[in-house]
Design an enzyme around this catalytic site. Structure first.
Site, PDB file in Angstrom:
ATOM      1  N   GLY A  50      69.598  68.620  59.833  1.00 52.74           N
ATOM      2  CA  GLY A  50      69.699  70.073  59.854  1.00 52.74           C
ATOM      3  C   GLY A  50      68.504  70.783  59.262  1.00 52.74           C
ATOM      4  O   GLY A  50      68.050  71.803  59.791  1.00 52.74           O
ATOM      5  N   ASP A  71      63.701  58.673  59.655  1.00 54.36           N
ATOM      6  CA  ASP A  71      65.151  58.836  59.752  1.00 54.36           C
ATOM      7  C   ASP A  71      65.707  57.617  60.471  1.00 54.36           C
ATOM      8  O   ASP A  71      65.230  57.259  61.553  1.00 54.36           O
ATOM      9  CB  ASP A  71      65.514  60.110  60.517  1.00 54.36           C
ATOM     10  CG  ASP A  71      66.956  60.540  60.285  1.00 54.36           C
ATOM     11  OD1 ASP A  71      67.846  59.673  60.419  1.00 54.36           O
ATOM     12  OD2 ASP A  71      67.191  61.715  59.974  1.00 54.36           O
ATOM     13  N   SER A  78      78.298  65.859  66.882  1.00 54.13           N
ATOM     14  CA  SER A  78      78.574  66.801  65.796  1.00 54.13           C
ATOM     15  C   SER A  78      77.298  67.285  65.112  1.00 54.13           C
ATOM     16  O   SER A  78      77.337  68.247  64.335  1.00 54.13           O
ATOM     17  CB  SER A  78      79.504  66.162  64.756  1.00 54.13           C
ATOM     18  OG  SER A  78      78.892  65.021  64.174  1.00 54.13           O
ATOM     19  N   ARG A  82      73.609  72.229  64.513  1.00 58.41           N
ATOM     20  CA  ARG A  82      72.655  72.633  63.483  1.00 58.41           C
ATOM     21  C   ARG A  82      71.314  71.905  63.594  1.00 58.41           C
ATOM     22  O   ARG A  82      70.330  72.345  63.002  1.00 58.41           O
ATOM     23  CB  ARG A  82      73.240  72.405  62.083  1.00 58.41           C
ATOM     24  CG  ARG A  82      73.465  70.929  61.768  1.00 58.41           C
ATOM     25  CD  ARG A  82      74.360  70.716  60.563  1.00 58.41           C
ATOM     26  NE  ARG A  82      74.525  69.295  60.256  1.00 58.41           N
ATOM     27  CZ  ARG A  82      75.348  68.491  60.892  1.00 58.41           C
ATOM     28  NH1 ARG A  82      76.066  68.925  61.894  1.00 58.41           N
ATOM     29  NH2 ARG A  82      75.457  67.212  60.537  1.00 58.41           N
ATOM     30  N   LYS A  95      67.124  59.599  66.028  1.00 60.40           N
ATOM     31  CA  LYS A  95      66.691  60.961  65.722  1.00 60.40           C
ATOM     32  C   LYS A  95      65.171  61.064  65.644  1.00 60.40           C
ATOM     33  O   LYS A  95      64.569  62.006  66.172  1.00 60.40           O
ATOM     34  CB  LYS A  95      67.312  61.438  64.410  1.00 60.40           C
ATOM     35  CG  LYS A  95      68.796  61.723  64.481  1.00 60.40           C
ATOM     36  CD  LYS A  95      69.305  62.278  63.160  1.00 60.40           C
ATOM     37  CE  LYS A  95      70.789  62.596  63.246  1.00 60.40           C
ATOM     38  NZ  LYS A  95      71.303  63.157  61.973  1.00 60.40           N
ATOM     39  N   ASN A 140      71.821  63.627  50.422  1.00 65.51           N
ATOM     40  CA  ASN A 140      72.507  62.853  49.379  1.00 65.51           C
ATOM     41  C   ASN A 140      71.608  62.714  48.159  1.00 65.51           C
ATOM     42  O   ASN A 140      70.382  62.749  48.259  1.00 65.51           O
ATOM     43  CB  ASN A 140      72.936  61.485  49.905  1.00 65.51           C
ATOM     44  CG  ASN A 140      71.763  60.581  50.228  1.00 65.51           C
ATOM     45  OD1 ASN A 140      71.237  59.899  49.353  1.00 65.51           O
ATOM     46  ND2 ASN A 140      71.330  60.591  51.492  1.00 65.51           N
ATOM     47  N   CYS A 202      77.329  67.243  53.934  1.00 64.47           N
ATOM     48  CA  CYS A 202      77.702  68.194  54.983  1.00 64.47           C
ATOM     49  C   CYS A 202      78.834  67.683  55.855  1.00 64.47           C
ATOM     50  O   CYS A 202      79.627  68.463  56.372  1.00 64.47           O
ATOM     51  CB  CYS A 202      76.485  68.532  55.848  1.00 64.47           C
ATOM     52  SG  CYS A 202      75.234  69.469  54.955  1.00 64.47           S
ATOM     53  N   CYS A 346      90.387  61.459  56.617  1.00 63.77           N
ATOM     54  CA  CYS A 346      89.987  62.783  56.123  1.00 63.77           C
ATOM     55  C   CYS A 346      88.954  63.306  57.106  1.00 63.77           C
ATOM     56  O   CYS A 346      88.919  62.887  58.261  1.00 63.77           O
ATOM     57  CB  CYS A 346      89.457  62.705  54.691  1.00 63.77           C
ATOM     58  SG  CYS A 346      87.978  61.682  54.501  1.00 63.77           S
TER      59      CYS A 346
END
Length: 403
Positions: A50, A71, A78, A82, A95, A140, A202, A346
């Site tokens: 992001g 990366d 998802s 952003r 990425k 993180n 995030c 979750c």
């Protein structure tokens, strides 16, 4: 402040570059010398998510001559709301590689190096040494401390950024000041990482899609200022942005006496902190991937599907099952869930992993699992339709039905 890259600054721009950067060249504060400094600059972007996507877009467009992108992640659907370098059709691609291709198409006059790997203790020092400026686009604390420490030990400025939900932060660490000293760094601002329960990323807490665009552009601006020597960098200042009120707040900080990076009696060794925002792992607290869950579904094995989030989260989106918030689950005793395997879920899998570790110990069971990746992985998976059709829930778990 001197311009970054002065020692190897090119002597001219190509005709195509003159046209591309014409609006920069019209500005006296940048002009030809500033643009040549940008062309000579080497900037490493840690994380193409992001924050990295907008920062990279504007640095490439501005003419930063060499961009490094590190990366190890692959693109998920998802991400796209952003991470504006990517498309839904890029799902599963690396990425760093996709970012390089898109940026190279934007500006063919710059050199881009993609590193499809994680920034870690093995490569940190060498990567930092190869660039003039490092930009932190990670989410993180383990990465943020490692990036900061590598930059301080390597004598390189770091442009820091962080986002969560509607709030963002920007600062410049370890920048060379007029007195020849380095400005304060991340450990001066945050001496220690928070406990895991207080360190969501995030994926766990969510983020407004436009927020990383705003903060990433702030980061690109700080890097351009450092390179060209214009303006005042955010050294010894933390800029905090609230997207809901469109307001900013500035916090000033300075070098802390207890910072281990400045201890003359005990030389600092680069180290990787434990992953603060990840759930602990232990025997009995096992992740169950979507493929494994589908195998159970195909066999007709019934499971207890348990949503351990809070009520307001379940109201927004759910994949069904019984709702038992994590705090209540730990005091339940497991009696009503004793007849079949239990799969906790979750939003991202972090809380459910903690819950699986905790209750498996309390209940003395080895058939309690956490749904790896949580709802985000479930809804974004190609396996979703078949799981919806075949998964059998135990009677007290209700029907698998999005709400």
């Amino acid at each position: 402040m001197s311009r970054a890259g002065d020692q190897q600054q090119p002597v001219s721009l190509e005709p195509g570059e003159v046209r591309l950067y014409s609006r920069h060249l019209l500005m006296p504060a940048i002009g030809i010398q500033g643009q040549l400094a940008l062309k000579a600059a080497r900037v490493l972007m840690v994380g193409a998510g992001g924050l990295g996507c907008p920062a990279l877009l504007y640095l490439a467009a501005a003419g930063v001559g060499r961009l490094g992108i590190i990366d190890a992640d692959r693109i998920e659907v998802s991400n796209v709301h952003r991470q504006v370098l990517f498309r839904t059709t890029d799902k599963g691609e690396n990425k760093a590689d996709v970012a390089k291709a898109r940026l190279q198409a934007l500006n063919p006059y710059i050199h881009i190096q993609a590193y499809v790997e994680r920034f870690n203790i093995e490569n940190a020092a060498a990567l930092v040494a190869d660039y003039d400026i490092v930009i932190d686009g990670t989410d993180n604390f383990t990465a943020k401390y490692l990036i900061n420490d590598a930059c301080c030990l390597g004598g390189k400025p770091l442009v820091y950024g962080a986002i969560i939900q509607f709030e963002g932060q920007v600062a410049v660490f370890n920048a060379l000041q007029a007195d020849g000293q380095r400005s304060a760094n991340y450990r001066d601002l945050y001496a220690e990482p928070p406990e895991a329960a207080l360190a969501p990323n995030c994926a766990e807490a969510g983020v407004l899609g436009v927020l990383p665009g705003i903060i990433g552009c702030f980061q690109a601006n700080e890097a351009i200022k450092l390179i060209t020597g214009i303006g005042q960098p955010l050294s010894n200042r933390l800029l905090m942005y609230d997207a809901l009120s469109a307001s900013t707040q500035e916090i000033r900080y300075s070098a802390a006496p207890g910072n281990p990076l400045r201890d003359p009696l005990q030389p600092f060794a680069l180290q990787e902190l434990p992953v603060a925002c990840a759930a602990p792992t232990s025997e009995g607290g096992l992740n169950m991937g979507l493929g494994q869950l589908l195998e159970l579904a195909r066999k007709g094995t019934a499971v207890h599907l348990v949503d351990v989030r809070e009520a307001h989260e379940r109201e927004q989106v759910s994949i069904g099952g019984v709702h038992i918030p994590l705090a209540q689950l730990e005091h339940l005793g497991g009696r009503c869930l004793s007849d079949a395997p239990v799969v906790l879920y979750c939003q991202s899998g972090l809380r459910s992993q903690r819950g699986a570790v905790q209750v498996s110990r309390q209940w003395g069971r080895s058939d309690i699992f956490s749904l790896q990746g949580g709802i985000s992985a479930f809804l974004g998976s190609d396996l979703y339709p078949e799981l919806m059709a075949k998964l059998t829930l135990c009677q007290c778990s209700g029907l698998l039905r999005p709400q």
